[in-house]
Design an enzyme around this catalytic site. Structure first.
Site, short mmCIF file in Angstrom:
data_model
loop_
_atom_site.label_atom_id
_atom_site.label_comp_id
_atom_site.label_asym_id
_atom_site.label_seq_id
_atom_site.Cartn_x
_atom_site.Cartn_y
_atom_site.Cartn_z
CG ASP A 175 12.84 -1.21 -7.10
OD1 ASP A 175 11.78 -0.56 -7.02
OD2 ASP A 175 13.96 -0.68 -7.06
CD GLU A 180 9.05 0.54 -9.70
OE1 GLU A 180 8.72 1.67 -9.31
OE2 GLU A 180 10.20 0.08 -9.53
#
EC number: 2.4.1.18
Length: 734
Positions: free
Chosen positions: A408, A461
């Site tokens: 993330d 990401e």
């Protein structure tokens, strides 16, 4: 008792002892005539010393202080020995094994290297060998707190008394203590006194494998290991080239996918019965779980973790989560988990200011504080932080058989000025904004994963144009296996929101992605972030009346499957969830009673099957798998392109019409002579489309024969009927 021991004893009594083995347990008398035993049991009224393996009395101890310090002089005893204590608390008597007869030299650190520190830190079940016939079982606690003045283990076993079990450190910054008879399922924390004498809030074990929810946030010893893995056919399968295999990812939040009548979420075991068959029936190849590492605040969805080694206890135990992963593997579904090394919250029981100093976060708030998320940032320049995180990644792959880690917020790690204004960040040594330490960490992470777990993969990401995110480290890349294509997502969603009458002015928002489609190994994400915080669900983004909304969603969904790149859809997208997603409630499964929603679910299922069956759609990461036919027909908002199989003449043609105007005589050039069969049509009646081809007298699997008519630079072409707001895929039959 000499002066040093007196000082240490005083520290024990005041819960600030850094060397409990220097004064507690057995010691040689100063005159070297015998041994003495010192025991500290807060609140005890009497203590007798027994043989370790029987009830033979060695002696009764003298109470030195009313708080619970006891002493026994053994003038005839020359050799150290093991013993038990019969401890009286008034009229209540307990028999225990004194932990301070097992100095840290009793044990060597369990074998580990930097990639599996979890095997030596935290709460580890161990046995202390007494002789060939007796082993004392218990838990060896180890925690890194180099700046602490003292550290104690507190828990259910000592009334959470910070003076009862002081730990010792050998100078390496790690505090250790073996406590006999502490076994599985016992709650504990660490009581840490900072170097300045301040007593800090009780800390959760950074390596705890289970952590309770609010209000205790207590660590829990976790040694049951009941689950017997049944997925060997999966974990030992031949190593495949993932770039040339279909990857259709179903992203989900376990707590809100489906709930019970009382709005309680399904447990890990209940998800085995409901989620696994659903994902299998729908044809997804992967599931991606929003973070399942422990987190204190429900509203963070797991993206503010405190407990990277603990499966969230909201839905069950670690062993039950293993059973869910196992069941998915037996159904041939890969499991990806969202992993959050980019930041951590400042909750008082977590890593913040852990031992009274900045052990895990950057000391300078210009590097160590994340202004957008009000959270802390790991100090990637510290070796113990990097080892902590990489060991955690390995832990999930090895202990839970996780197949992939989606990392993330990578961009926030790469840039020192991420979400900061001028003057709010510290440049690197070269005056730039790249965080060299974070870059080195990410490279090491990916090298560790791919070197040791070749069937596993990582996904970034990453929302910027940072070069080489999914390139190997030997090519100066970051080494990720895949990168989310945020540019495609943003451009295509902006396009599809527009009324069809305006789309002809924005054709480039759909075609631009092919300019950079092979710069990285892309995943095309329609993730949870796009259906919350006022953005509306996917169906709410679509313009027009109800029929047009669903037709728009169908053609857009098909466009994603036809476009090069792996696919990711958040739960609910597959059946056109109506409301925005909320972590506090179930998806609206009752919508499947409505034909439109059932049609979208059927379309999603059949697109997954098409993707898996048509090799021409699977070459996602090579320019050899794609060729434009027509990208500039903005007047009709139509795209046409070829998808090709690797090392094969097999190919198919994708046609997308983003207006409600049908085209009865739409000619496109084709790569080969021969026949082209419609194998997918998003306008079919079973999807609640208009069934335009049927009413035009064509079957749903109509075959077109190429004519020797030049078009789009090709010697052969076909004239196709293109339904309104539709996507077609035509397979070349030869």
């Amino acid at each position: 008792m000499d002066l040093l021991k007196n000082v240490l004893i005083n520290d024990v009594l005041n819960a600030r002892c850094a060397d409990p083995f220097g004064c507690l347990g057995l010691h040689q008398e100063d005159n070297k005539k015998g041994l003495s035993l010192t025991v500290w049991r807060p609140g005890a009224t009497a203590i007798s010393v027994l043989e370790i393996n029987n009830e033979t009395l060695i002696g009764k101890m003298t109470q030195v202080t009313k708080e619970g310090l006891f002493h026994l002089h053994l003038p005839k005893q020359k050799d150290y020995f093991h013993y038990r204590l019969k401890v009286a608390y008034g009229d209540k008597i307990f028999t225990i094994v004194d932990p301070y007869q097992f100095s840290d030299t009793t044990f060597s650190d369990p074998e580990h290297h930097h990639a599996n520190l979890y095997k030596s830190q935290g709460a580890i079940p161990l046995g202390a060998p007494i002789d060939s016939s007796l082993t004392i079982n218990g838990t060896r606690f180890a925690v890194y707190a180099p700046a602490a003045r003292s550290v104690s283990v507190v828990g259910d076993f000592n009334g959470w008394d910070g003076s009862a079990h002081p730990m010792s450190s050998s100078g390496d910054g790690i505090w250790r203590l073996f406590i006999p008879d502490v076994n599985h399922g016992v709650r504990y924390k660490y009581e840490i006194r900072a170097n300045n004498g301040e007593l800090l809030p009780h800390r959760t074990d950074p390596y705890a494998q289970r952590i309770e929810q609010f209000p205790s946030f207590a660590s829990v010893t976790c040694f049951d290991h009941k689950h017997q893995w049944q997925d060997s056919a999966w974990t030992e399968r031949p190593i495949e080239d993932l770039y040339e295999k279909p990857m259709s990812i179903y992203e989900l939040h376990l707590g809100s996918w489906r709930r019970k009548a009382d709005n309680e979420p399904l447990s890990y075991l209940e998800l085995i019965d409901e989620l696994v068959p659903y994902v299998t029936t729908m044809g997804y190849t992967h599931v991606e779980l929003l973070p399942i590492t422990e987190y204190p605040f429900d509203g963070s969805w797991g993206y503010q973790p405190v407990g990277l080694y603990a499966v969230t206890s909201r839905f069950g135990s670690p062993e039950e989560f293993k059973a869910l992963v196992d069941a998915l593997h037996q159904a041939k579904i890969s499991v990806i988990m969202d992993w959050v090394p980019a930041h951590f919250p400042a909750d008082s029981h977590g890593l913040a200011n852990f031992d009274g100093s900045k052990q895990y976060e950057y000391p300078d708030p210009k590097k160590g504080w994340h202004p957008e998320w009000n959270s802390l940032i790991y100090d990637f320049g510290k070796e113990h932080v990097v080892n902590y995180l990489i060991s955690n990644a390995v832990y999930w792959l090895e202990e839970f058989h996780i197949d992939g880690l989606r990392v993330d917020a990578v961009a926030s790690m790469l840039y020192l000025d991420y979400s900061r204004e001028e003057g709010e960040w510290v440049p690197n040594q070269d005056g730039g904004n790249h965080n060299y330490e974070a870059i080195a960490f990410l490279r090491r992470l990916n090298e560790t994963v791919y070197l040791n777990h070749p069937r596993c993969f990582t996904v970034a990401e990453e929302s910027t144009a940072f070069p080489g995110v999914s390139k190997p480290t030997y090519m100066e890349g970051l080494g990720f296996g895949f990168k989310w294509n945020m540019g495609w997502m943003n451009d295509s969603l902006e396009y599809i929101k527009k009324d069809p009458v305006h789309r002809k002015y924005h054709q480039g928002e759909l075609t631009f992605s092919m300019v950079y489609a092979y710069d990285e190994q892309f995943v095309l994400p329609l993730s949870h972030d796009e259906v919350v915080h006022g953005k509306g669900s996917m169906i709410e983004k679509m313009p027009g009346d109800p029929w047009q909304k669903f037709a728009n969603l169908r053609v857009f969904t098909a466009y994603m499957y036809f476009h090069p790149g792996k696919k990711l859809n958040f739960m609910g997208n597959e059946f056109a969830q109506g409301r925005e997603w909320s972590h506090e409630r179930s998806l609206d499964w009752h919508l499947l009673d409505i034909d439109y929603h059932q049609g979208q679910q059927t379309l999603s299922k059949e697109l997954n099957q098409l993707y898996k069956s048509e090799t021409a759609l699977q070459l996602d990461h090579s320019g050899l798998g794609f060729e434009w036919i027509s990208y500039d027909d903005s007047a009709n908002s139509i795209l046409a392109f070829v998808r090709k199989a690797k090392n094969s003449p097999e190919h198919g043609i994708a046609i997308t019409n983003f207006t409600p105007v049908p085209q009865d005589h739409y000619r496109i050039g084709v790569p080969e002579s021969g026949r082209y069969q419609v194998v997918f049509n998003s306008d079919e009646g079973k999807y609640q489309g208009s069934d335009y081809l049927h009413y035009e007298g064509l079957s749903s699997d109509h075959i077109y024969t190429a004519e020797a008519v030049e078009s789009h630079g090709k010697t052969h072409s076909i004239e196709v009927k293109v339904p309104p707001l539709s996507a077609l895929f035509l397979k070349w039959l030869g």
